[in-house]
Design an enzyme around this catalytic site. Structure first.
Site, mmCIF file in Angstrom:
data_model
loop_
_atom_site.group_PDB
_atom_site.id
_atom_site.type_symbol
_atom_site.label_atom_id
_atom_site.label_comp_id
_atom_site.label_asym_id
_atom_site.label_seq_id
_atom_site.Cartn_x
_atom_site.Cartn_y
_atom_site.Cartn_z
ATOM 1 N N SER A 6 5.897 4.244 -8.168
ATOM 2 C CA SER A 6 5.536 3.016 -8.365
ATOM 3 C C SER A 6 5.405 2.647 -9.776
ATOM 4 C CB SER A 6 4.607 2.481 -7.458
ATOM 5 O OG SER A 6 4.064 1.095 -8.105
ATOM 6 N N ASP A 30 7.995 -3.020 -7.285
ATOM 7 C CA ASP A 30 7.065 -3.857 -6.571
ATOM 8 C C ASP A 30 7.300 -5.224 -7.360
ATOM 9 O OD1 ASP A 30 5.318 -2.444 -4.897
ATOM 10 O OD2 ASP A 30 4.735 -1.255 -6.660
ATOM 11 N N ASP A 163 2.478 3.097 1.490
ATOM 12 C CA ASP A 163 2.250 2.673 -0.111
ATOM 13 C C ASP A 163 0.803 2.263 -0.261
ATOM 14 O OD1 ASP A 163 2.267 1.633 -2.465
ATOM 15 O OD2 ASP A 163 3.934 0.131 -2.085
ATOM 16 N N SER A 184 -0.579 4.504 -9.338
ATOM 17 C CA SER A 184 -1.670 4.867 -10.270
ATOM 18 C C SER A 184 -2.078 6.334 -10.348
ATOM 19 C CB SER A 184 -2.872 3.868 -10.255
ATOM 20 O OG SER A 184 -3.200 4.213 -8.715
#
Length: 202
Positions: A6, A30, A163, A184
């Site tokens: 991501s 996203d 996710d 992250s």
């Protein structure tokens, strides 16, 4: 299991471009409109299309059709929409497939698998959100593990993706998935080191 990175929290253009050289299977994009979820994402399509990686688009938007039209131009492998955002999921599934793109359906943490059972034979992917969509860096919700197990028991042809809150510990809860999205945990550290830590737990 495939790893989708991501890019939600990558703000530096050079770091974004460096993804091209990383050992990840997908770029997970996203897309947020500030309506379906509180946050809104910047359009980084011009960079993403230069990275030569398969793209996995996750739409967290209300006006699903217009965003499908926009992000279909990136020729992603998957476009996933939220069942909570649309009135007629079958119409959306068929519309995505009409673009020669695989169709995914996603559910928020408070949405049960029962809400999408009528569509499981129609989709190519089911995305289980293990955090509330719209924010990076949240803690993994254990309820997602039960949903993943329920989907696995269905024995469908669709891929299962998860996710939210995935790190080198929580990934142990989702090893039955086909795809895992990590953000992250990777982007807050050294990308290559963190990717290796994740893959060591596949």
């Amino acid at each position: 299991m495939k790893l989708a990175l991501s890019v939600l929290q990558i703000k530096d253009e050079e770091k974004l471009k460096s993804i091209k050289y990383l050992d990840v299977d997908y770029i997970h994009l996203d897309i947020m409109d500030g309506i379906f979820v509180p946050n809104k994402t910047d359009d980084i399509s011009d960079i993403i299309k230069t990275l030569d990686k398969p793209i996995d688009v996750h739409l967290m938007v209300s006006d699903v059709i217009s965003y499908i039209n926009k992000y279909a131009l990136l020729h992603p492998e998957f476009i996933t929409f939220h069942v909570e955002a649309v009135k007629d999921p079958i119409e959306i599934i068929n519309y995505i497939k009409s673009k020669n793109i695989k169709a995914g359906i996603s559910i928020k943490p408070n949405t049960s698998i029962d809400e999408i059972k009528d569509y499981l034979d129609l989709v190519d992917l089911v995305l289980v959100m293990s955090v509330e969509p719209g924010y990076g860096g949240q803690k993994y919700l254990d309820s997602a593990t039960n949903k993943i197990n329920e989907l696995k028991a269905y024995n469908g042809k669709f891929k299962i993706e998860v996710d939210g809150g995935i790190n080198d510990e929580t990934i142990k809860n989702v090893t039955s998935c086909d795809m895992v999205v990590v953000g992250s945990y990777i982007t807050n550290g050294d990308y290559e080191t963190q990717i290796k830590k994740i893959k060591n737990n596949f």
